[in-house]
Motif scaffolding. Sequence first.
Motif, PDB file in Angstrom:
ATOM      1  N   PHE A 119      10.812   3.758  -6.078  1.00  0.00           N
ATOM      2  CA  PHE A 119       9.889   4.629  -5.366  1.00  0.00           C
ATOM      3  C   PHE A 119       8.561   3.873  -5.274  1.00  0.00           C
ATOM      4  CE2 PHE A 119      13.011   7.395  -7.273  1.00  0.00           C
ATOM      5  CZ  PHE A 119      13.275   8.319  -6.283  1.00  0.00           C
ATOM      6  N   ILE A 120       8.133   3.546  -4.073  1.00  0.00           N
ATOM      7  CA  ILE A 120       6.975   2.673  -3.875  1.00  0.00           C
ATOM      8  C   ILE A 120       6.037   3.311  -2.860  1.00  0.00           C
ATOM      9  CG2 ILE A 120       6.227   0.366  -3.162  1.00  0.00           C
ATOM     10  CD1 ILE A 120       9.097  -0.613  -3.838  1.00  0.00           C
ATOM     11  N   PHE A 121       4.752   3.342  -3.171  1.00  0.00           N
ATOM     12  CA  PHE A 121       3.785   3.822  -2.192  1.00  0.00           C
ATOM     13  C   PHE A 121       3.890   2.984  -0.921  1.00  0.00           C
ATOM     14  CE2 PHE A 121       0.937   5.208  -5.897  1.00  0.00           C
ATOM     15  CZ  PHE A 121       1.283   6.539  -5.771  1.00  0.00           C
ATOM     16  N   SER A 122       3.778   3.624   0.220  1.00  0.00           N
ATOM     17  CA  SER A 122       3.902   2.894   1.489  1.00  0.00           C
ATOM     18  C   SER A 122       2.772   1.892   1.693  1.00  0.00           C
ATOM     19  CB  SER A 122       3.959   3.867   2.668  1.00  0.00           C
ATOM     20  OG  SER A 122       2.743   4.587   2.782  1.00  0.00           O
ATOM     21  N   HIS A 123       1.661   2.071   1.003  1.00  0.00           N
ATOM     22  CA  HIS A 123       0.551   1.120   1.130  1.00  0.00           C
ATOM     23  C   HIS A 123       0.623  -0.008   0.098  1.00  0.00           C
ATOM     24  CE1 HIS A 123      -0.922   4.090  -1.786  1.00  0.00           C
ATOM     25  NE2 HIS A 123      -1.838   3.225  -2.188  1.00  0.00           N
ATOM     26  N   ASN A 124       1.681  -0.041  -0.698  1.00  0.00           N
ATOM     27  CA  ASN A 124       1.874  -1.103  -1.691  1.00  0.00           C
ATOM     28  C   ASN A 124       2.756  -2.199  -1.072  1.00  0.00           C
ATOM     29  OD1 ASN A 124       2.483  -2.763  -3.842  1.00  0.00           O
ATOM     30  ND2 ASN A 124       2.915  -1.105  -5.266  1.00  0.00           N
ATOM     31  N   GLU A 125       2.183  -2.929  -0.148  1.00  0.00           N
ATOM     32  CA  GLU A 125       2.924  -3.969   0.575  1.00  0.00           C
ATOM     33  C   GLU A 125       3.506  -5.049  -0.345  1.00  0.00           C
ATOM     34  OE1 GLU A 125       4.073  -4.325   3.697  1.00  0.00           O
ATOM     35  OE2 GLU A 125       3.377  -2.280   4.060  1.00  0.00           O
ATOM     36  N   PRO A 126       2.772  -5.518  -1.384  1.00  0.00           N
ATOM     37  CA  PRO A 126       3.381  -6.542  -2.247  1.00  0.00           C
ATOM     38  C   PRO A 126       4.692  -6.077  -2.890  1.00  0.00           C
ATOM     39  CG  PRO A 126       1.020  -6.483  -2.609  1.00  0.00           C
ATOM     40  CD  PRO A 126       1.359  -5.299  -1.748  1.00  0.00           C
ATOM     41  N   LEU A 128       6.713  -3.611  -1.792  1.00  0.00           N
ATOM     42  CA  LEU A 128       7.722  -3.447  -0.740  1.00  0.00           C
ATOM     43  C   LEU A 128       8.323  -4.788  -0.353  1.00  0.00           C
ATOM     44  CD1 LEU A 128       5.955  -0.746   1.438  1.00  0.00           C
ATOM     45  CD2 LEU A 128       8.058  -0.444   0.119  1.00  0.00           C
ATOM     46  N   LYS A 129       7.498  -5.807  -0.240  1.00  0.00           N
ATOM     47  CA  LYS A 129       7.994  -7.146   0.106  1.00  0.00           C
ATOM     48  C   LYS A 129       8.849  -7.727  -1.015  1.00  0.00           C
ATOM     49  CE  LYS A 129       4.352  -8.285   3.327  1.00  0.00           C
ATOM     50  NZ  LYS A 129       3.142  -9.059   3.596  1.00  0.00           N
ATOM     51  N   LEU A 130       8.452  -7.509  -2.257  1.00  0.00           N
ATOM     52  CA  LEU A 130       9.234  -8.000  -3.394  1.00  0.00           C
ATOM     53  C   LEU A 130      10.642  -7.409  -3.373  1.00  0.00           C
ATOM     54  CD1 LEU A 130       9.522  -9.376  -6.237  1.00  0.00           C
ATOM     55  CD2 LEU A 130       8.738  -7.183  -7.165  1.00  0.00           C
ATOM     56  N   PHE A 131      10.741  -6.109  -3.259  1.00  0.00           N
ATOM     57  CA  PHE A 131      12.046  -5.469  -3.277  1.00  0.00           C
ATOM     58  C   PHE A 131      12.875  -5.874  -2.062  1.00  0.00           C
ATOM     59  CE2 PHE A 131      10.220  -3.229  -6.736  1.00  0.00           C
ATOM     60  CZ  PHE A 131      11.248  -2.617  -7.441  1.00  0.00           C
ATOM     61  N   GLU A 132      12.230  -6.001  -0.925  1.00  0.00           N
ATOM     62  CA  GLU A 132      12.930  -6.443   0.279  1.00  0.00           C
ATOM     63  C   GLU A 132      13.510  -7.845   0.089  1.00  0.00           C
ATOM     64  OE1 GLU A 132      11.118  -7.806   4.353  1.00  0.00           O
ATOM     65  OE2 GLU A 132      11.256  -5.611   4.338  1.00  0.00           O
ATOM     66  N   LYS A 133      12.746  -8.714  -0.559  1.00  0.00           N
ATOM     67  CA  LYS A 133      13.208 -10.082  -0.827  1.00  0.00           C
ATOM     68  C   LYS A 133      14.511 -10.087  -1.610  1.00  0.00           C
ATOM     69  CE  LYS A 133      11.438 -13.150  -4.095  1.00  0.00           C
ATOM     70  NZ  LYS A 133      10.332 -13.889  -4.720  1.00  0.00           N
ATOM     71  N   PHE A 134      14.733  -9.069  -2.425  1.00  0.00           N
ATOM     72  CA  PHE A 134      15.934  -8.991  -3.248  1.00  0.00           C
ATOM     73  C   PHE A 134      16.995  -8.052  -2.670  1.00  0.00           C
ATOM     74  CE2 PHE A 134      12.989 -10.982  -6.121  1.00  0.00           C
ATOM     75  CZ  PHE A 134      13.797 -11.952  -6.699  1.00  0.00           C
ATOM     76  N   GLY A 135      16.913  -7.813  -1.384  1.00  0.00           N
ATOM     77  CA  GLY A 135      17.970  -7.082  -0.704  1.00  0.00           C
ATOM     78  C   GLY A 135      17.871  -5.577  -0.724  1.00  0.00           C
ATOM     79  N   PHE A 136      16.751  -5.036  -1.160  1.00  0.00           N
ATOM     80  CA  PHE A 136      16.558  -3.592  -1.127  1.00  0.00           C
ATOM     81  C   PHE A 136      16.192  -3.189   0.304  1.00  0.00           C
ATOM     82  CE2 PHE A 136      16.214  -4.419  -5.564  1.00  0.00           C
ATOM     83  CZ  PHE A 136      16.482  -3.230  -6.232  1.00  0.00           C
TER      84      PHE A 136
END
Length: 162
Positions: A119-126, A128-136
């Motif tokens: 669960f990540i705040f939408s304004h927490n771009e770092p 969001l990018k971290l989790f995306e990097k790992f396939g989330f």
Amino acid sequence: MNHRLATLTDLPRIVEIYNSTVASRVVTADLEPVSVASREAWFHEHRSDFRPLWVAGDCGEIKGWLSFSRFYPRAAYDKTAEVSVYVDERTRRSGIASYLLEQAIGYAPTIKIDTLIGFIFSHNEPSLKLFEKFGFARWGYLPAVTALDGIERDVVIVGRKV
């Protein structure tokens, strides 16, 4: 870099790292720092065989931590865990969060977890990018569900199968 199960003697450092994020209004929904005493029950909810709590660092210094938490307190949801990562502000962007998240993904099946969510705040771009990097992927969006200093904020639910 290495990690291990957290011990109760690590709790003050875990709380210190957590509290360092409160004022930013980017990472946590707590509006005031928490106390070590207030986190003891939370600490004891983490078990090595079910929902571990890890600390990570090098040279004996804890620089970050990761927790697996219950997504929902009913047995049918036990195959899913929420994962949270916090890193000391002095060592952010040094690879600690990536290391911990990668280890969590690999470890999850050993504790019968096949789905990880965050669960990540939408304004927490770092984050969001971290989790995306790992396939989330972005699995959900909760508009205006929090209020941080009078500003409504959205939460993004990310998830992946492991």
